[in-house]
Motif scaffolding. Structure first.
Motif, PDB file in Angstrom:
ATOM      1  N   SER A  63       3.820   9.717   5.415  1.00 49.49           N
ATOM      2  CA  SER A  63       2.372   9.956   5.512  1.00 49.49           C
ATOM      3  C   SER A  63       2.016  10.926   6.632  1.00 49.49           C
ATOM      4  N   TYR A  93      -2.174  10.092  -0.005  1.00 55.64           N
ATOM      5  CA  TYR A  93      -1.008   9.267   0.287  1.00 55.64           C
ATOM      6  C   TYR A  93      -1.071   7.949  -0.479  1.00 55.64           C
ATOM      7  N   ASN A  94      -2.256   7.357  -0.519  1.00 53.84           N
ATOM      8  CA  ASN A  94      -2.437   6.109  -1.265  1.00 53.84           C
ATOM      9  C   ASN A  94      -2.191   6.336  -2.761  1.00 53.84           C
ATOM     10  N   THR A  98       2.086   5.215  -2.650  1.00 57.15           N
ATOM     11  CA  THR A  98       2.119   3.757  -2.471  1.00 57.15           C
ATOM     12  C   THR A  98       2.057   3.088  -3.838  1.00 57.15           C
ATOM     13  N   ARG A 101       1.727   3.431  -7.999  1.00 58.02           N
ATOM     14  CA  ARG A 101       1.464   4.866  -7.873  1.00 58.02           C
ATOM     15  C   ARG A 101       0.426   5.331  -8.896  1.00 58.02           C
ATOM     16  N   VAL A 106      -3.768  -0.960  -3.915  1.00 60.74           N
ATOM     17  CA  VAL A 106      -2.631  -1.124  -3.013  1.00 60.74           C
ATOM     18  C   VAL A 106      -2.064  -2.521  -3.207  1.00 60.74           C
ATOM     19  N   ASP A 108       0.861  -3.779  -1.701  1.00 57.36           N
ATOM     20  CA  ASP A 108       1.501  -4.305  -0.500  1.00 57.36           C
ATOM     21  C   ASP A 108       0.563  -4.144   0.688  1.00 57.36           C
ATOM     22  N   ASN A 111       1.278  -1.410   3.161  1.00 55.66           N
ATOM     23  CA  ASN A 111       0.810  -0.064   2.835  1.00 55.66           C
ATOM     24  C   ASN A 111      -0.648   0.132   3.225  1.00 55.66           C
ATOM     25  N   ALA A 114      -0.558   1.098   6.688  1.00 53.69           N
ATOM     26  CA  ALA A 114      -0.036   2.468   6.823  1.00 53.69           C
ATOM     27  C   ALA A 114      -1.125   3.491   6.529  1.00 53.69           C
TER      28      ALA A 114
END
Length: 279
Positions: A63, A93-94, A98, A101, A106, A108, A111, A114
């Motif tokens: 990231s 990024y998300n 993650t 996809r 999300v 997790d 993540n 993150a």
């Protein structure tokens, strides 16, 4: 008082360039929409690079690649576009990296942290970089202002006539602010002011200039009662009692925050020239 005859002061582009204090300082000429589009393109490029790495090998802290567009955006365009890059980076990024996809969901909770950490780091870096860059621009502008004023004062000392001094003043003010400038000398025999410069003053602008030399105070254009005036006017006081007015027609969208400091110095130097030649 009606507008007087307009005399063009033929200062050259080279002469004006001697007093340029803005060129190369930042990317302020880039349209706002273009700044955000460029940040969008940089974030897309960062996503492509990250996808290339992710395809062949799992890289921790992938990231952080999105911090690069944030830093570049803050240096080139300031806080707004860099924050835009930070938001885009967190979303990209998300969405792409993650699980699950290609979804903003999300799975997790690690993540989530993150993504939040990426956004917070990007915002902090954006703010610090933009502030540091702006301070650097301000310091460089101050240095250039001092150099330009020194150049102007030196040429005024070497000038040999009132006409030359007036042309030097017009070139200097035009170069300082990248805006049309005029010099107004009141009190001609026919009762009309003598206007020197490439611009012709309207009746309301002549009245604004008259107010400046009567009150001995600067008059701001676009403000009541001179809301139709394009020009700001500064009086030039002299020891001999002769007076002049310097007018600058600022672009309303790019008006400097505080032009009075430079104009006070210009008025002081020009007033000395008036005393020298018209006493």
């Amino acid at each position: 008082m009606s507008p007087g005859k307009n005399f063009t002061a033929p200062h050259t582009e080279a002469a004006i360039a001697d007093y340029n204090i803005e060129e190369g300082l930042d990317f302020s000429e880039v349209p706002p929409v273009a700044r955000y589009v460029i940040c969008l393109v940089m974030t897309a490029m960062a996503t492509a690079v990250a996808a290339g790495f992710d395809r062949y090998e799992a890289i921790p802290n992938l990231s952080l690649i999105y911090v690069i567009p944030v830093v570049i955006g803050s240096v080139l365009f300031g806080l707004g576009p860099s924050l835009f890059s930070a938001v885009l980076g967190a979303l990209a990024y998300n969405f792409f990296f993650t699980e699950p996809r290609f979804s903003l969901a999300v799975a997790d909770t690690a993540n989530i942290w993150a993504i939040v950490l990426l956004f917070v780091i990007a915002c902090i870096i954006s703010a610090i970089t933009a502030w540091g860059h702006r301070k650097g621009i301000d310091l460089e502008r101050t240095r250039r202002m001092q150099a330009a004023l020194k150049t102007y004062a030196g040429k005024m000392v070497a000038s040999r006539s009132m006409e030359e001094s007036t042309k030097l003043t017009l070139a200097a003010v035009t170069g300082f602010f990248h805006s049309p400038a005029v010099v107004v000398f009141p009190g001609r025999a026919d009762g009309e002011p003598e206007v020197q410069g490439a611009e012709k003053l309207s009746a309301i602008e002549v009245e604004a200039a008259k107010s400046a030399w009567n009150s001995r105070l600067a008059v701001t254009g676009g403000v009541y009662p001179y809301d139709e005036s394009r020009f700001d006017f500064w009086p030039v006081a002299t020891a001999s009692g002769q007076q002049a007015i310097i007018g600058v027609a600022f672009d309303p969208d790019r008006r400097p925050a505080n032009p009075d400091g430079m104009m006070d110095i210009v008025a002081l130097v020009f007033g000395t020239a008036i005393d020298r030649y018209r006493a």
